[in-house]
Motif scaffolding. Sequence first.
Motif, PDB file in Angstrom:
ATOM      1  N   ASP B  61       0.847  -1.182   0.000  1.00 52.08           N
ATOM      2  CA  ASP B  61       0.000   0.000   0.000  1.00 52.08           C
ATOM      3  C   ASP B  61       0.891   1.243   0.000  1.00 52.08           C
ATOM      4  O   ASP B  61       1.100   1.869   1.038  1.00 52.08           O
ATOM      5  N   PRO B  62       1.457   1.594  -1.191  1.00 46.16           N
ATOM      6  CA  PRO B  62       2.395   2.705  -1.242  1.00 46.16           C
ATOM      7  C   PRO B  62       1.705   4.035  -0.981  1.00 46.16           C
ATOM      8  O   PRO B  62       0.578   4.217  -1.449  1.00 46.16           O
ATOM      9  N   PRO B  63       2.305   5.005  -0.333  1.00 46.16           N
ATOM     10  CA  PRO B  63       3.612   4.909   0.349  1.00 46.16           C
ATOM     11  C   PRO B  63       3.450   4.719   1.853  1.00 46.16           C
ATOM     12  O   PRO B  63       4.137   5.373   2.614  1.00 46.16           O
ATOM     13  N   ARG B  64       2.562   3.833   2.284  1.00 48.85           N
ATOM     14  CA  ARG B  64       2.257   3.741   3.707  1.00 48.85           C
ATOM     15  C   ARG B  64       2.605   2.409   4.364  1.00 48.85           C
ATOM     16  O   ARG B  64       3.069   2.382   5.495  1.00 48.85           O
ATOM     17  N   ARG B  65       2.368   1.323   3.656  1.00 50.38           N
ATOM     18  CA  ARG B  65       2.432   0.054   4.365  1.00 50.38           C
ATOM     19  C   ARG B  65       2.880  -1.076   3.439  1.00 50.38           C
ATOM     20  O   ARG B  65       2.379  -1.215   2.318  1.00 50.38           O
ATOM     21  N   LEU B  66       3.838  -1.868   3.922  1.00 48.31           N
ATOM     22  CA  LEU B  66       4.330  -3.026   3.177  1.00 48.31           C
ATOM     23  C   LEU B  66       4.492  -4.166   4.169  1.00 48.31           C
ATOM     24  O   LEU B  66       5.174  -4.032   5.174  1.00 48.31           O
ATOM     25  N   VAL B  67       3.822  -5.280   3.891  1.00 49.45           N
ATOM     26  CA  VAL B  67       3.948  -6.449   4.760  1.00 49.45           C
ATOM     27  C   VAL B  67       4.499  -7.589   3.915  1.00 49.45           C
ATOM     28  O   VAL B  67       3.979  -7.877   2.840  1.00 49.45           O
ATOM     29  N   GLN B  68       5.571  -8.205   4.400  1.00 54.27           N
ATOM     30  CA  GLN B  68       6.221  -9.265   3.629  1.00 54.27           C
ATOM     31  C   GLN B  68       6.419 -10.511   4.483  1.00 54.27           C
ATOM     32  O   GLN B  68       6.685 -10.419   5.676  1.00 54.27           O
ATOM     33  N   SER B  69       6.310 -11.661   3.840  1.00 52.24           N
ATOM     34  CA  SER B  69       6.771 -12.860   4.534  1.00 52.24           C
ATOM     35  C   SER B  69       8.279 -12.918   4.340  1.00 52.24           C
ATOM     36  O   SER B  69       8.816 -12.412   3.359  1.00 52.24           O
ATOM     37  N   PHE B  70       8.976 -13.479   5.329  1.00 51.47           N
ATOM     38  CA  PHE B  70      10.435 -13.393   5.357  1.00 51.47           C
ATOM     39  C   PHE B  70      11.030 -14.779   5.606  1.00 51.47           C
ATOM     40  O   PHE B  70      10.797 -15.397   6.641  1.00 51.47           O
ATOM     41  N   ASN B  71      11.768 -15.251   4.606  1.00 50.68           N
ATOM     42  CA  ASN B  71      12.508 -16.500   4.773  1.00 50.68           C
ATOM     43  C   ASN B  71      13.990 -16.185   4.663  1.00 50.68           C
ATOM     44  O   ASN B  71      14.468 -15.834   3.582  1.00 50.68           O
ATOM     45  N   ALA B  72      14.708 -16.282   5.770  1.00 51.21           N
ATOM     46  CA  ALA B  72      16.141 -15.987   5.749  1.00 51.21           C
ATOM     47  C   ALA B  72      16.869 -17.118   5.036  1.00 51.21           C
ATOM     48  O   ALA B  72      16.524 -18.288   5.183  1.00 51.21           O
ATOM     49  N   LEU B  73      17.881 -16.756   4.238  1.00 48.07           N
ATOM     50  CA  LEU B  73      18.550 -17.760   3.412  1.00 48.07           C
ATOM     51  C   LEU B  73      20.066 -17.779   3.591  1.00 48.07           C
ATOM     52  O   LEU B  73      20.752 -18.540   2.934  1.00 48.07           O
ATOM     53  N   TRP B  74      20.617 -16.907   4.485  1.00 45.61           N
ATOM     54  CA  TRP B  74      22.070 -16.759   4.467  1.00 45.61           C
ATOM     55  C   TRP B  74      22.850 -17.864   5.176  1.00 45.61           C
ATOM     56  O   TRP B  74      24.051 -17.952   5.026  1.00 45.61           O
ATOM     57  N   SER B  75      22.183 -18.701   5.971  1.00 43.06           N
ATOM     58  CA  SER B  75      22.880 -19.856   6.546  1.00 43.06           C
ATOM     59  C   SER B  75      21.859 -20.943   6.858  1.00 43.06           C
ATOM     60  O   SER B  75      20.662 -20.675   6.936  1.00 43.06           O
ATOM     61  N   ASP B  76      22.357 -22.158   7.048  1.00 47.29           N
ATOM     62  CA  ASP B  76      21.435 -23.260   7.348  1.00 47.29           C
ATOM     63  C   ASP B  76      20.698 -22.998   8.657  1.00 47.29           C
ATOM     64  O   ASP B  76      19.525 -23.331   8.808  1.00 47.29           O
ATOM     65  N   GLU B  77      21.429 -22.373   9.587  1.00 49.99           N
ATOM     66  CA  GLU B  77      20.823 -22.117  10.886  1.00 49.99           C
ATOM     67  C   GLU B  77      19.628 -21.164  10.768  1.00 49.99           C
ATOM     68  O   GLU B  77      18.568 -21.425  11.336  1.00 49.99           O
ATOM     69  N   VAL B  78      19.799 -20.058  10.036  1.00 51.94           N
ATOM     70  CA  VAL B  78      18.679 -19.121   9.935  1.00 51.94           C
ATOM     71  C   VAL B  78      17.572 -19.676   9.039  1.00 51.94           C
ATOM     72  O   VAL B  78      16.400 -19.373   9.235  1.00 51.94           O
ATOM     73  N   LYS B  79      17.949 -20.528   8.075  1.00 51.24           N
ATOM     74  CA  LYS B  79      16.920 -21.153   7.235  1.00 51.24           C
ATOM     75  C   LYS B  79      15.962 -21.985   8.083  1.00 51.24           C
ATOM     76  O   LYS B  79      14.770 -22.066   7.817  1.00 51.24           O
ATOM     77  N   SER B  80      16.516 -22.617   9.131  1.00 51.16           N
ATOM     78  CA  SER B  80      15.691 -23.516   9.937  1.00 51.16           C
ATOM     79  C   SER B  80      14.639 -22.749  10.748  1.00 51.16           C
ATOM     80  O   SER B  80      13.726 -23.347  11.306  1.00 51.16           O
ATOM     81  N   ALA B  81      14.782 -21.414  10.829  1.00 54.38           N
ATOM     82  CA  ALA B  81      13.783 -20.628  11.569  1.00 54.38           C
ATOM     83  C   ALA B  81      12.458 -20.540  10.811  1.00 54.38           C
ATOM     84  O   ALA B  81      11.444 -20.123  11.374  1.00 54.38           O
ATOM     85  N   GLY B  82      12.456 -20.895   9.531  1.00 55.32           N
ATOM     86  CA  GLY B  82      11.211 -20.897   8.765  1.00 55.32           C
ATOM     87  C   GLY B  82      10.761 -19.499   8.371  1.00 55.32           C
ATOM     88  O   GLY B  82      11.564 -18.579   8.268  1.00 55.32           O
ATOM     89  N   THR B  83       9.442 -19.364   8.180  1.00 60.85           N
ATOM     90  CA  THR B  83       8.903 -18.110   7.659  1.00 60.85           C
ATOM     91  C   THR B  83       8.465 -17.187   8.792  1.00 60.85           C
ATOM     92  O   THR B  83       7.705 -17.602   9.667  1.00 60.85           O
ATOM     93  N   SER B  84       8.949 -15.951   8.776  1.00 60.78           N
ATOM     94  CA  SER B  84       8.471 -14.945   9.713  1.00 60.78           C
ATOM     95  C   SER B  84       7.861 -13.800   8.904  1.00 60.78           C
ATOM     96  O   SER B  84       7.659 -13.927   7.705  1.00 60.78           O
ATOM     97  N   ARG B  85       7.562 -12.693   9.574  1.00 59.90           N
ATOM     98  CA  ARG B  85       6.868 -11.610   8.896  1.00 59.90           C
ATOM     99  C   ARG B  85       7.546 -10.274   9.186  1.00 59.90           C
ATOM    100  O   ARG B  85       7.891  -9.992  10.336  1.00 59.90           O
ATOM    101  N   VAL B  86       7.724  -9.468   8.158  1.00 58.65           N
ATOM    102  CA  VAL B  86       8.312  -8.140   8.323  1.00 58.65           C
ATOM    103  C   VAL B  86       7.307  -7.106   7.808  1.00 58.65           C
ATOM    104  O   VAL B  86       6.858  -7.191   6.669  1.00 58.65           O
ATOM    105  N   SER B  87       6.933  -6.146   8.672  1.00 57.09           N
ATOM    106  CA  SER B  87       6.002  -5.090   8.272  1.00 57.09           C
ATOM    107  C   SER B  87       6.714  -3.747   8.316  1.00 57.09           C
ATOM    108  O   SER B  87       7.387  -3.429   9.288  1.00 57.09           O
ATOM    109  N   TRP B  88       6.563  -2.990   7.253  1.00 55.22           N
ATOM    110  CA  TRP B  88       7.099  -1.634   7.187  1.00 55.22           C
ATOM    111  C   TRP B  88       5.907  -0.683   7.231  1.00 55.22           C
ATOM    112  O   TRP B  88       5.013  -0.786   6.387  1.00 55.22           O
ATOM    113  N   GLU B  89       5.879   0.236   8.200  1.00 53.00           N
ATOM    114  CA  GLU B  89       4.774   1.192   8.271  1.00 53.00           C
ATOM    115  C   GLU B  89       5.332   2.612   8.272  1.00 53.00           C
ATOM    116  O   GLU B  89       6.231   2.922   9.045  1.00 53.00           O
TER     117      GLU B  89
END
Lengths: 141, 150
Positions: B61-89
């Motif tokens: 919803d530019p320019p007010r709100r962005l909600v994304q699902s977040f899958n970290a990929l930079w290491s096996d350890e962070v990958k195992s955390a699965g999907t989280s959520r990042v909201s920009w308001e």
Amino acid sequence: MDSMDAVFKALADPTRRSLLDELFEQDGQTLSALEKRLPMTRFGVMKHLRVLEEAGLVTTRRSGREKLHYLNPVPIRLVHDRWVSKYAEPLAAALSGIKKELEEEDDERQVRSSKRERNPDGVRDLHQDDAGAPLGGDHRS
Amino acid sequence: VFEIYIKTTPERLWEAITDPEMRAKYSFGVQTESEWTQGSEYESGVPGVIDIAAGENIEVDPPRRLVQSFNALWSDEVKSAGTSRVSWEIEPVGDDSCQLTVTHDQLPDDANSELFGGWPMILSGLKTLLETGEQLTTPGSLRYSGAAAD
């Protein structure tokens, strides 16, 4: 920069620092939960939380009927970025790491009292509050 | 929950979040590519070097709100955390500033602090970029920008 004034004012009080410690330990707490952990009235805790909120160090979110308090570390990062330059950063982090490591060792050996004698002016206690923060280490360089 | 005040307009702030080149300037060289439409995918990384994150744009919803699902990929350890959520308001304050709130939630209870520990550094860099046009040097930028990440 007056927003930084508010940050320093908020951090200048030991009770407010312990409130931040509580939120660092467990983020997203209600007023009632925080009140139980501090030897203080509900009104006192509210007053301190308001100062922390005005400084941007605590933000709140509603979850149903509850108001949850979260630690916002960004203003502290801005204080850090203002004075810890790109060259000082690795050194400050190293000094802060050494301090933390040595003091943890000391704690294990239980030699706290002898350490206090070496620093009768109490400067050490100030540093201890800053343990882990690169700014604390910076004083010594 | 991470909050910051930035002297800029919501439109410029939105651009700084969604423009791959501007985004890379305060994210240690990490580019984020997406069509920025509801339900579209995004990918973040340093092309050919490392994948950082990927997910879906759940709300745009530019320019007010962005909600994304977040899958970290930079290491096996962070990958195992699965999907989280990042909201920009983005909330305008007065007529020349904005409050930006980034909420990273739906993380597992024992989440690795690597997953969310970078936000203060990133947001401080974003503020510097928008207010001065300069890039902020942080340990993250020294470690990752231009150089091959591990």
